[in-house]
Design an enzyme around this catalytic site. Structure first.
Site, PDB file in Angstrom:
ATOM      1  N   TYR A  75     -32.873  47.976 -29.430  1.00  0.00           N
ATOM      2  CA  TYR A  75     -33.981  47.130 -29.882  1.00  0.00           C
ATOM      3  C   TYR A  75     -35.247  47.962 -29.955  1.00  0.00           C
ATOM      4  CZ  TYR A  75     -33.329  42.310 -31.024  1.00  0.00           C
ATOM      5  OH  TYR A  75     -33.044  41.175 -31.714  1.00  0.00           O
ATOM      6  N   GLU A  77     -38.531  46.691 -31.586  1.00  0.00           N
ATOM      7  CA  GLU A  77     -39.601  45.962 -32.299  1.00  0.00           C
ATOM      8  C   GLU A  77     -40.894  46.765 -32.240  1.00  0.00           C
ATOM      9  OE1 GLU A  77     -39.967  42.113 -30.549  1.00  0.00           O
ATOM     10  OE2 GLU A  77     -38.205  41.330 -31.580  1.00  0.00           O
ATOM     11  N   ASP A 221     -40.797  47.049 -58.546  1.00  0.00           N
ATOM     12  CA  ASP A 221     -39.571  46.954 -57.756  1.00  0.00           C
ATOM     13  C   ASP A 221     -38.575  47.883 -58.441  1.00  0.00           C
ATOM     14  OD1 ASP A 221     -37.119  46.342 -56.713  1.00  0.00           O
ATOM     15  OD2 ASP A 221     -37.375  44.174 -56.788  1.00  0.00           O
ATOM     16  N   THR A 247     -34.522  49.074 -53.035  1.00  0.00           N
ATOM     17  CA  THR A 247     -33.381  49.096 -52.130  1.00  0.00           C
ATOM     18  C   THR A 247     -33.035  50.568 -51.947  1.00  0.00           C
ATOM     19  OG1 THR A 247     -31.888  48.915 -54.018  1.00  0.00           O
ATOM     20  CG2 THR A 247     -32.411  46.886 -52.882  1.00  0.00           C
ATOM     21  N   LYS A 250     -28.576  51.655 -54.052  1.00  0.00           N
ATOM     22  CA  LYS A 250     -28.038  51.611 -55.422  1.00  0.00           C
ATOM     23  C   LYS A 250     -27.944  53.046 -55.940  1.00  0.00           C
ATOM     24  CE  LYS A 250     -29.427  46.880 -56.318  1.00  0.00           C
ATOM     25  NZ  LYS A 250     -30.443  46.301 -55.464  1.00  0.00           N
ATOM     26  N   ARG A 256     -27.291  50.307 -47.149  1.00  0.00           N
ATOM     27  CA  ARG A 256     -27.826  49.041 -47.651  1.00  0.00           C
ATOM     28  C   ARG A 256     -29.142  48.749 -46.932  1.00  0.00           C
ATOM     29  NH1 ARG A 256     -25.536  45.132 -50.721  1.00  0.00           N
ATOM     30  NH2 ARG A 256     -24.063  46.781 -51.182  1.00  0.00           N
TER      31      ARG A 256
HETATM   32  N1  PLP Z   1     -34.855  43.866 -56.518  1.00  0.00           N
HETATM   33  C1  PLP Z   1     -34.046  44.180 -57.525  1.00  0.00           C
HETATM   34  C2  PLP Z   1     -34.648  44.631 -58.820  1.00  0.00           C
HETATM   35  C3  PLP Z   1     -32.661  44.110 -57.377  1.00  0.00           C
HETATM   36  O1  PLP Z   1     -31.859  44.398 -58.398  1.00  0.00           O
HETATM   37  C4  PLP Z   1     -32.128  43.685 -56.125  1.00  0.00           C
HETATM   38  C5  PLP Z   1     -30.687  43.575 -55.892  1.00  0.00           C
HETATM   39  O2  PLP Z   1     -29.860  43.575 -56.714  1.00  0.00           O
HETATM   40  C6  PLP Z   1     -33.023  43.335 -55.112  1.00  0.00           C
HETATM   41  C7  PLP Z   1     -34.378  43.447 -55.330  1.00  0.00           C
HETATM   42  C8  PLP Z   1     -32.560  42.765 -53.815  1.00  0.00           C
HETATM   43  O3  PLP Z   1     -31.941  43.654 -52.988  1.00  0.00           O
HETATM   44  P1  PLP Z   1     -31.076  43.135 -51.761  1.00  0.00           P
HETATM   45  O4  PLP Z   1     -29.802  42.620 -52.319  1.00  0.00           O
HETATM   46  O5  PLP Z   1     -30.948  44.360 -50.897  1.00  0.00           O
HETATM   47  O6  PLP Z   1     -31.874  42.070 -51.070  1.00  0.00           O
END
Ligand code: PLP
Length: 438
Positions: A75, A77, A221, A247, A250, A256
């Site tokens: 842990y 935090e 994002d 993320t 990918k 993950r």
């Molecule tokens: N943002 C985008 C553009 C994504 O394609 C994804 C997942 O496919 C996410 C956020 C979310 O990621 P997670 O599944 O790790 O929550």
């Protein structure tokens, strides 16, 4: 740079090193055969088929080892040096290294490596930068956006006023004039770009200019394209955006998880939004695995791997177009393509039907709406294909030409189960030469 702590510095009786411990996989198989069997079946599935789901990959084995380590027990935090628990000296080292490597990899001013996932990273940014009810401009889900970009059943859509822009119906690409016009009309607090199913580049200097004109913050994002950005094979959002989320699992090939990069002025708000805002204890094993992934992503081999992902996506798109299947927007600049099944002129051939037919042939992808799709999300007129996972196994353009041939023949006649069986045999034969990383 923070130096890794040597185990020799640990005080107390000497215990066998990690590498000398009994094989945990063996223990699992003996003590929990049901779960072991599920894992083993999934491993076989991942090995015996071709993975074309654009958001999936095979992690580096070193990443898997760190993610399966005793750091899961801890842990922690808080943040390095400011924890709410004792005994954090070693996980502090891991988190500091993860932060330093994220900053070095992406050239950002501040990094938070704690988000458990991409959706969590986005939720934390909204909490940090927005008040409930604030307006955010983001891409439509059915044009390639993401659930966490304001879908009404997601917390983002529940707490904030998302207004969505779509693609240009002619080019099927971002319509920057429309984004500008909507931003000037709506005066959002945040302009959000990034997508789950968009095969083209983003023009960050132009988006920055639009955000400045509309007086709003700019967020990217980059979950799908982070590996390409790290390899400098995709326009870099970091110099232009106030915040970048991603993320790590990918194209980046890490564990993950999620990551937030931001300008210094937002650092405190972002950190407080992640913890204690939306999360409790960070997943220290995953943070260590992120650090391992960030190190590997800085190597020349990673850049070559990302280039191969792009080359393979071109080969797949070309092969499919030659066989009568249209790539949305006419092609791809990145690791994925959206295939429009409408040119097959058969009402019965939907994304859902083709996804199932390909699955029967051990080719795994997902049905996906195409821009301006007349079918619903559970049916769709398209499939989304991505090259990262199969590229990790070493497949190159020749293999992707063959894969394109199989996909086209099955898509033209998805009822032909004999064809699916014969393709499955050919797939099985081909993948033997490309074992996934152990
Ligand atoms: N943002 C985008 C553009 C994504 O394609 C994804 C997942 O496919 C996410 C956020 C979310 O990621 P997670 O599944 O790790 O929550």
């Amino acid at each position: 740079m923070t130096q890794p702590v040597s185990t020799s510095k640990v005080t107390g009786p000497t215990i066998p090193a990690w590498t000398e411990q009994p094989d945990p996989r063996q223990l699992l198989s003996e003590r929990d055969p049901e779960i072991y069997a599920a894992i083993e079946s999934e491993r076989q599935r991942q090995t015996n088929g071709i993975e074309l789901i654009a958001s999936e990959n095979y992690v580096f084995p070193e990443v898997l080892a760190a993610a399966g380590s005793v750091l899961t027990n801890k842990y922690a935090e808080g943040y390095p040096g400011r924890r709410y628990y004792g005994g954090c000296q070693y996980v502090d080292v891991a988190e500091k290294i993860a932060i330093e490597r994220a900053l070095a990899l992406f050239g950002a001013e501040h990094a938070n490596v704690q988000p458990h996932s991409g959706a969590q990273a986005n939720a934390a940014v909204y909490m940090a930068l927005l008040a409930p009810g604030d307006t955010v401009l983001a891409m439509k889900l059915d044009h390639g956006g993401h659930l966490s970009h304001g879908f009404h059943l997601n917390s983002s859509g529940h707490y904030y006023n998302f207004v969505h822009y779509g693609l240009d119906p002619e080019t099927e690409q971002l319509d920057y004039d429309l984004i500008r016009q909507t931003a000037l009309e709506q005066r959002p607090r945040l302009l959000l770009v990034g997508a789950s199913a968009y095969p083209r580049h983003f023009d960050f200097p132009l988006l920055r200019a639009i955000a400045d004109e509309a007086g709003c913050l700019l967020m990217m994002d980059m979950a799908h394209v982070a590996g390409l950005v790290a390899a400098k094979l995709h326009p870099d959002p970091v110099p232009y955006c106030d915040v970048v989320t991603t993320t790590t699992h990918k194209t980046l090939r890490g564990p993950r998880g999620g990551l937030i990069l931001c300008r210094k002025e937002h650092a405190r708000a972002i950190d407080r939004a992640v913890f204690p805002g939306i999360q409790g204890g960070p997943l220290m094993h995953v943070i260590a695995a992120k650090a391992v992934g960030f190190k590997l992503a800085q190597q020349a081999a990673f850049r070559r791997y990302q280039q191969q992902i792009l080359d393979n996506a071109q080969a797949l798109s070309d092969s499919l177009q030659r066989q009568g299947l249209r790539s949305v927007s006419g092609g791809t600049d990145n690791h994925l393509l959206l295939v429009d099944l409408n040119p097959l002129n058969n009402e019965a051939i939907t994304g859902k039907v083709v996804e199932t037919a390909l699955d029967n042939a051990s080719i795994h992808c997902n049905k996906n709406m195409i821009p301006f799709d007349k079918r619903k999300a559970m049916v769709t007129s398209g499939i989304r294909l991505g090259t990262p996972a199969a590229t990790t196994r070493g497949m190159k353009q020749g293999e992707f030409e063959r894969i394109g041939g199989w996909i086209a023949s099955i898509a033209h006649d998805p009822k032909d189960s004999a064809l699916q069986e014969s393709v499955r045999d050919e797939v099985l034969e081909m993948v033997q030469a490309f074992p996934p990383p152990a």
